[in-house]
Design a protein around this motif. Sequence first.
Motif, PDB file in Angstrom:
ATOM      1  N   SER A   1      -8.481   3.542  -6.767  1.00 30.65           N
ATOM      2  CA  SER A   1      -8.468   4.668  -5.985  1.00 30.65           C
ATOM      3  C   SER A   1      -7.284   5.672  -6.212  1.00 30.65           C
ATOM      4  N   VAL A   2      -6.306   5.293  -7.111  1.00 28.33           N
ATOM      5  CA  VAL A   2      -5.122   6.034  -7.640  1.00 28.33           C
ATOM      6  C   VAL A   2      -5.438   7.311  -8.451  1.00 28.33           C
TER       7      VAL A   2
ATOM      8  N   GLU B   1       0.824  -1.223   0.010  1.00 31.99           N
ATOM      9  CA  GLU B   1      -0.068   0.007  -0.153  1.00 31.99           C
ATOM     10  C   GLU B   1       0.657   1.340  -0.079  1.00 31.99           C
TER      11      GLU B   1
ATOM     12  N   THR C   1       1.811   9.971  -8.071  1.00 36.54           N
ATOM     13  CA  THR C   1       0.364   9.408  -7.884  1.00 36.54           C
ATOM     14  C   THR C   1      -0.135   9.397  -6.485  1.00 36.54           C
TER      15      THR C   1
ATOM     16  N   LEU D   1      -5.945  -0.610  -5.092  1.00 41.92           N
ATOM     17  CA  LEU D   1      -5.411   0.714  -5.666  1.00 41.92           C
ATOM     18  C   LEU D   1      -5.820   1.061  -7.252  1.00 41.92           C
TER      19      LEU D   1
ATOM     20  N   PHE E   1       3.252   0.834  -3.741  1.00 38.32           N
ATOM     21  CA  PHE E   1       2.698   0.232  -4.751  1.00 38.32           C
ATOM     22  C   PHE E   1       3.749  -0.627  -5.569  1.00 38.32           C
TER      23      PHE E   1
ATOM     24  N   ARG F   1     -13.440   9.175  -7.352  1.00 36.60           N
ATOM     25  CA  ARG F   1     -12.163   9.580  -8.031  1.00 36.60           C
ATOM     26  C   ARG F   1     -12.497  10.198  -9.248  1.00 36.60           C
TER      27      ARG F   1
ATOM     28  N   ASP G   1      -9.164   8.495  -1.280  1.00 37.36           N
ATOM     29  CA  ASP G   1     -10.324   7.369  -0.483  1.00 37.36           C
ATOM     30  C   ASP G   1     -11.387   8.612   0.120  1.00 37.36           C
TER      31      ASP G   1
ATOM     32  N   ARG H   1      -3.475   8.675  -3.721  1.00 42.29           N
ATOM     33  CA  ARG H   1      -4.646   7.824  -3.515  1.00 42.29           C
ATOM     34  C   ARG H   1      -5.612   8.661  -2.924  1.00 42.29           C
TER      35      ARG H   1
END
Length: 386
Positions: free
Chosen positions: A358-359, A116, A301, A355, A119, A311, A305, A303
Amino acid sequence: MPEPTDVMTGPIVMLDLAAQRRAIGPVMDQRIAAVLEHGKFISGPEVQELEEALAARAGVRHVVSCGNGTDALQLVLMAWGISPGDAVFVPSFTFTATAEVVSLLGATPIFCDVREDTFNLDVTSLEAAIEAVRVEGRLCPRAIIPVDLFGLAADYPAIHAVAERHGLRVLADAAQSFGASLDEKPVGSLAEVTATSFFPAKPLGCYGDGGAVFTDDDELASIMRSIRVHGKGTDKYDTVRIGVNSRLDTLQAAILLAKLTVFDAEISARQEVAIRYSDGLGSVGSVHAPLRDVSAWAQYTVRVDHPALSRDDIAGRLAKAGVPTAVYYPRALHDQPAYADADRKGEGCATATALASSVLSLPMHPYLDVASCERVIEAVVAAVDA
Ligand SMILES: *Cc1c(COP(=O)(O)O)cnc(C)c1O
């Protein structure tokens, strides 16, 4: 009416190749003109000059240039004789080429989860996957392909420990990380063999397709040099093995030589952008901004959430504010239709799946000025403020 800052800094783009072109135009034009003059478009002198320059940079004995980064991976697997019945362990959160070359050779990619925080390949998941393949006994574990995602080197010391325990080879997929380092050792020297790509959007990109393999292994280098030109022997029309046609064009080598003159400065500039972003974003709303001092920052990049916004919502708000974004990658490989029949079906690849949804990658390139960085930061802060 645009804001005054818009007038000053112009539109923000993900990657500004035009700015780079303005910075190195004359050197580039000279290099290209020299190739047009001598006319050796295949295997011209610039190809060897580039291979030597790259080998010196990475501190390795051999660089074998080739047609693209995917072929670079494939040349290594072919030289190792990877074939049907072999298992090759790859992270599930990567570009498709990492696993594609394994399948192309009839071998089986085994998808592992990623961490996490980085990556990159999760060593616990890797070890579990190797054990599972061993216990099942149907495939022969042969190699691991760690990926340096978004420019950050994978955890090679930990991966090598696992590889040694299980007698596996390690091929570094450094398509996104040329220019980065780990423990002060440059990418290219972190594994027994490293493949990179010169696709235009990579940290060191040419004006077309290109790739290269780095190694200290004399025999491996010589086999790959043969494979890249139809399996040639000492003479061009002497065929000693089945190979491919995958040479780096002389023009692309010339372009890369020109770009190498500013490459160190570009890597530092990317680092500055990353620091600015990380300082400005920290952990705003639910955006987690990374900071790693060894990355080539192929992508920056974050994340997302967010409790209330998807997103897409956030990307939409950013687009309205003039900030482009991209999603690398919207689907983990074990969830791709092409790998629907994959072994283990991405068992234990929960982080890769999470991921993928959410990325979000922000504009990142060496010519992104302070004002533009600040505009990006302000736009992100405003976008997550529901
Ligand atoms: C770009 C990329 C490749 C393939 O490189 P090409 O030059 O496009 O063939 C392989 N692996 C990763 C992780 C990449 O990002």
